[in-house]
Design an enzyme around this catalytic site. Structure first.
Site, PDB file in Angstrom:
ATOM      1  N   ASP A 130       3.001   1.350   0.198  1.00 18.45           N
ATOM      2  CA  ASP A 130       3.240   2.473   0.926  1.00 18.45           C
ATOM      3  C   ASP A 130       4.306   3.302   0.109  1.00 18.45           C
ATOM      4  OD1 ASP A 130       0.976   1.939   2.548  1.00 18.45           O
ATOM      5  OD2 ASP A 130       2.593   1.358   4.227  1.00 18.45           O
TER       6      ASP A 130
HETATM    7  N1  URA Z   1       1.824  -3.326   4.888  1.00 18.15           N
HETATM    8  C1  URA Z   1       2.184  -2.067   4.935  1.00 18.15           C
HETATM    9  O1  URA Z   1       2.000  -1.555   6.189  1.00 18.15           O
HETATM   10  N2  URA Z   1       2.526  -1.358   4.033  1.00 18.15           N
HETATM   11  C2  URA Z   1       2.918  -1.663   2.650  1.00 18.15           C
HETATM   12  O2  URA Z   1       3.447  -1.057   1.922  1.00 18.15           O
HETATM   13  C3  URA Z   1       2.504  -3.098   2.460  1.00 18.15           C
HETATM   14  C4  URA Z   1       2.086  -3.971   3.535  1.00 18.15           C
END
Ligand code: URA
Length: 238
Positions: free
Chosen positions: A106
């Site tokens: 993310d």
């Molecule tokens: N899980 C999440 O919620 N976000 C990420 O970036 C990676 C794993």
């Protein structure tokens, strides 16, 4: 052993079109063994070849395998919409040779991200059946309760998932939990924490398989090449 003309060599390493590469060579920007080479027609053995472009040292690589310590506020997409794209943190060559993130983090998640231009490598690591574990350190809004750990370990049901998802979870601090996942569902850590009764306020990936970010010594925003030994660590995790 692979031989190619100098213009093809530069093109394969992401210095632009054949035309652009020929112009670079003819302008005297390319050195091999410390000598300027202005003839793009010469055929050279490329394996392990060291060369310079505009004073910058490069080594020929058929494919590149990179690790980045991803900062927050960066999108893992080739066409970012709201934030800087992750490729902006790397030399332009890598975009031109089609380097892509291996899976996604993310925009607000930090830590270990792999990138490569080797399609088979990307496919092998991101294929749902491969189960290469990813380790995250999540900072939570509420203290990490024993029941949170138990719920994560025994499995939490997420909307749109046919079955509960399990994680290995260890409390690291009052508000920090280490989570190891074998799948890579959308926002999986954040959704699992929410479903287990807490809330993720910061997320950092510390390892992929047996390859740890700590062992690479990368500051935030820094990247490095991964050699064959390092790549083996990705599969040394059981
Ligand atoms: N899980 C999440 O919620 N976000 C990420 O970036 C990676 C794993």
């Amino acid at each position: 052993m692979a031989r190619m003309t100098l213009d093809r060599l530069l093109q394969s390493q992401g210095f632009g079109s054949r035309k652009t590469c020929r112009a670079l060579i003819e302008a005297g920007a390319v050195k091999i063994g410390g000598e300027i080479v202005e003839d793009w027609r010469i055929e050279i053995e490329v394996e392990g070849l060291a060369f310079e472009v505009d004073g910058q040292p490069w080594t020929y690589r058929q494919h590149v395998y990179l690790a980045l310590n991803k900062p927050a506020g960066v999108e893992c997409s080739r066409r970012p919409t709201h934030h800087r794209g992750v490729l902006a943190l790397l030399p332009d060559n890598f975009t031109l040779r089609n380097v892509q993130p291996v899976g996604r983090l993310d925009h607000d998640t930090t830590g270990l991200l792999l990138l490569s231009d080797d399609g088979a490598f990307i496919h092998a690591l991101t294929h749902p059946k491969r189960h290469v574990p990813k380790t995250y350190l999540a900072t939570t809004a509420e203290p990490v309760a024993d029941t949170l750990i138990e719920r994560l370990q025994s499995g939490v049901q997420l909307a749109d998932e046919p079955a509960p998802l399990k994680a290995i979870a260890r409390r690291r601090d009052e508000r920090q939990v280490e989570i190891v996942l074998k799948q890579g569902k959308y926002h999986q850590v954040k959704r699992m924490l929410a479903a287990a009764g807490n809330h993720c306020v910061a997320l950092h990936r510390t390892a992929i398989g047996g390859l740890t970010l700590g062992s690479l010594g990368l500051a935030e925003g820094e990247w490095c090449y991964l050699d064959a030994e390092r790549l083996k660590e990705l599969h040394a995790h059981d």
